[in-house]
Design an enzyme around this catalytic site. Structure first.
Site, mmCIF file in Angstrom:
data_model
loop_
_atom_site.group_PDB
_atom_site.id
_atom_site.type_symbol
_atom_site.label_atom_id
_atom_site.label_comp_id
_atom_site.label_asym_id
_atom_site.label_seq_id
_atom_site.Cartn_x
_atom_site.Cartn_y
_atom_site.Cartn_z
ATOM 1 N N THR A 144 -2.702 9.620 21.256
ATOM 2 C CA THR A 144 -2.096 8.559 20.449
ATOM 3 C C THR A 144 -2.010 9.072 19.009
ATOM 4 O O THR A 144 -1.051 9.734 18.651
ATOM 5 C CB THR A 144 -2.882 7.241 20.544
ATOM 6 O OG1 THR A 144 -4.272 7.493 20.266
ATOM 7 C CG2 THR A 144 -2.746 6.616 21.926
ATOM 8 N N THR A 145 -3.023 8.782 18.180
ATOM 9 C CA THR A 145 -2.997 9.294 16.805
ATOM 10 C C THR A 145 -3.755 10.616 16.669
ATOM 11 O O THR A 145 -3.987 11.086 15.550
ATOM 12 C CB THR A 145 -3.587 8.259 15.816
ATOM 13 O OG1 THR A 145 -4.904 7.897 16.248
ATOM 14 C CG2 THR A 145 -2.714 7.022 15.750
ATOM 15 N N LYS A 166 -8.959 12.345 24.625
ATOM 16 C CA LYS A 166 -8.221 11.850 23.476
ATOM 17 C C LYS A 166 -9.093 10.830 22.765
ATOM 18 O O LYS A 166 -9.959 10.199 23.366
ATOM 19 C CB LYS A 166 -6.873 11.236 23.873
ATOM 20 C CG LYS A 166 -6.916 9.954 24.673
ATOM 21 C CD LYS A 166 -7.100 8.696 23.865
ATOM 22 C CE LYS A 166 -6.092 8.638 22.729
ATOM 23 N NZ LYS A 166 -6.471 7.509 21.799
ATOM 24 N N GLY A 167 -8.870 10.686 21.475
ATOM 25 C CA GLY A 167 -9.641 9.709 20.735
ATOM 26 C C GLY A 167 -9.912 10.194 19.332
ATOM 27 O O GLY A 167 -10.410 11.299 19.136
ATOM 28 N N VAL A 168 -9.531 9.380 18.353
ATOM 29 C CA VAL A 168 -9.781 9.708 16.955
ATOM 30 C C VAL A 168 -10.198 8.478 16.156
ATOM 31 O O VAL A 168 -10.693 8.592 15.039
ATOM 32 C CB VAL A 168 -8.540 10.346 16.288
ATOM 33 C CG1 VAL A 168 -8.334 11.754 16.794
ATOM 34 C CG2 VAL A 168 -7.294 9.519 16.534
ATOM 35 N N GLY A 169 -9.989 7.296 16.702
ATOM 36 C CA GLY A 169 -10.377 6.062 16.042
ATOM 37 C C GLY A 169 -10.846 5.046 17.069
ATOM 38 O O GLY A 169 -10.616 5.205 18.265
ATOM 39 N N THR A 177 -15.714 7.957 25.809
ATOM 40 C CA THR A 177 -14.824 7.781 24.673
ATOM 41 C C THR A 177 -13.541 7.153 25.163
ATOM 42 O O THR A 177 -13.459 6.736 26.308
ATOM 43 C CB THR A 177 -14.577 9.114 23.953
ATOM 44 O OG1 THR A 177 -13.823 8.853 22.778
ATOM 45 C CG2 THR A 177 -13.864 10.102 24.827
ATOM 46 N N ASN A 379 -5.231 3.204 9.568
ATOM 47 C CA ASN A 379 -5.528 1.960 10.264
ATOM 48 C C ASN A 379 -4.926 0.746 9.578
ATOM 49 O O ASN A 379 -4.725 -0.302 10.208
ATOM 50 C CB ASN A 379 -7.042 1.814 10.444
ATOM 51 C CG ASN A 379 -7.536 2.733 11.525
ATOM 52 O OD1 ASN A 379 -7.321 2.482 12.696
ATOM 53 N ND2 ASN A 379 -8.150 3.850 11.142
ATOM 54 N N THR A 384 2.336 -1.254 12.239
ATOM 55 C CA THR A 384 3.551 -1.502 11.488
ATOM 56 C C THR A 384 4.232 -0.222 11.056
ATOM 57 O O THR A 384 5.334 -0.247 10.551
ATOM 58 C CB THR A 384 3.240 -2.343 10.231
ATOM 59 O OG1 THR A 384 2.224 -1.692 9.465
ATOM 60 C CG2 THR A 384 2.760 -3.719 10.633
#
Length: 384
Positions: A144-145, A166-169, A177, A379, A384
């Site tokens: 994702t990000t 995957k995962g950063v936030g 995770t 974030n 948006t």
């Protein structure tokens, strides 16, 4: 050079237009049903993908894993659950296996239904015989990000272990995770695989935190095709740990807006559980994270984080030792030259904080990242 999936696994990676033009639909399948294990978020807002996968993995077996990225399909009610089941059924139909042998994970924005018109087109394009073998493509398809694909591999005798993540936030795992998947061609009994997997996850992904927020979609799964034959169980656990710990550090280092990896080691605790609680208190402290970001050797913030573990009544500051890297900062005093050396050390891309509680033999290592204005920006603008 690509990293191939282990023997007995193939993949299909595509863009089906969930959000943009990047890959967002991944299927990894074994040649036949195989041993499987999984752990999932404890969130009270668990998404339909978690609900369905929990159901399907209860017998510790599976044939395939499907991932949709950039849409979490969480808080979407009965329609969201029905859509998750439709995705699973569509993949099962293409592969010619029962839906109960397909696991599913989703990640992305919460509260939005899958765009099922696009998903159905994507399902119709899943080939009966998958042809891909590139683990890096799988890792890219679940992003994702994330700023880069996260994948790692290790060997164990004649077998291999390959993992992607995957995962950063929204990372403060209470099991794993956001999404991490492991594939191995080692032959293991399903109960052995489950036990090893849970031990490894607890020492790796359950020891990472970016922002203290537990995802609604956390999913960690392993499938073992058995195509390479039997392996020594201890050697397999070591190989799986090596892959999982590598991915864990990748997740921490790639935290949203992060510029540095923070590794916190706590030793001489009452037990490992206490060491982990204290280490998490340190790595999760916004004041510690911002000090690391600014290369400020403010060890008082580490002392604060230890001290706020007020239920740990056997912690006595007179027995505590704090180090940044190899430099003791408490209780020994650091002179001006020492502070300059520490600041230079903290300008590096990895900062180790080591704390001894002086109680007993417990130890733990956890990983996190610094806190920058980039995290706030990412974030603040996420949907948006």
């Amino acid at each position: 050079m690509t990293t191939p999936l282990p023997l007995g696994f193939r993949c299909h990676v595509a863009n089906i237009g969930i959000k943009d033009g990047t890959d967002d639909f991944v299927v990894v399948a074994a040649d036949r049903r195989c041993a499987a294990a999984g752990v999932f978020t404890k969130s009270r807002f668990s998404g339909p993908s978690v609900v369905v996968s929990r159901e399907h993995i209860t017998d510790r077996g599976a044939r395939a894993m499907v991932v949709i990225s950039k849409n979490a399909n969480v808080a979407t009610g009965a329609e969201g659950l029905a859509n998750a089941r439709e995705v699973v059924a569509g993949v099962a139909g293409a592969l010619g296996c029962p839906p109960a042998e397909v696991l599913i994970a989703s990640t992305g924005v919460i509260g939005r239904q899958y765009p099922m018109d696009r998903v159905r087109v994507g399902l119709a394009a899943v080939p009966t015989a998958l042809e891909g073998t590139d683990a890096e493509a799988v890792a890219r398809g679940i992003m994702t990000t994330d700023t880069h694909a996260k994948f790692a591999s290790a060997t164990c005798g004649s077998a291999r272990v390959v993992g992607v993540a995957k995962g950063v936030g929204m990372i403060e795992p209470d099991m794993a995770t956001l999404i991490t998947m492991f594939f191995t061609d080692a032959a293991l009994a399903d109960d052995e695989l489950d036990s090893v997997f849970r031990r490894v996850i607890d020492r790796t992904f359950n020891c990472v935190s970016v922002d203290t927020d537990t995802s609604t979609s956390d999913t960690a799964v392993i499938l073992a095709s058995g195509a390479a034959g039997g392996v020594d169980l201890d050697a397999f656990e070591t190989a799986l740990y090596d892959v999982a710990s590598t991915l864990t550090k990748m997740v921490a280092r790639d935290g949203e807006g992060a510029t540095k990896l923070i590794e916190v080691r706590v030793g001489s605790a009452r037990d490992d559980a206490q060491a982990k609680r204290v280490a998490k208190a340190i790595v999760n402290s916004p004041l510690v994270k911002t000090a690391v970001h600014g290369a400020d050797p403010n060890w008082g913030r580490v002392a604060m984080a230890i001290g706020k573990c007020s239920d740990e009544t056997d912690i006595d500051e007179d027995r505590v030792v704090i180090r940044f890297g190899e430099q003791e900062v408490f209780p020994s005093q650091v002179d001006t030259a020492g502070l300059e050396r520490l600041s230079a050390y903290m300008r590096g891309d990895t900062v180790v904080i080591d704390c001894s509680l002086g109680i007993a033999e417990g130890t733990a290592t956890v990983w996190g990242c610094d806190l920058s204005d980039g995290y706030v920006r990412i974030n603040a603008d996420y949907t948006t």
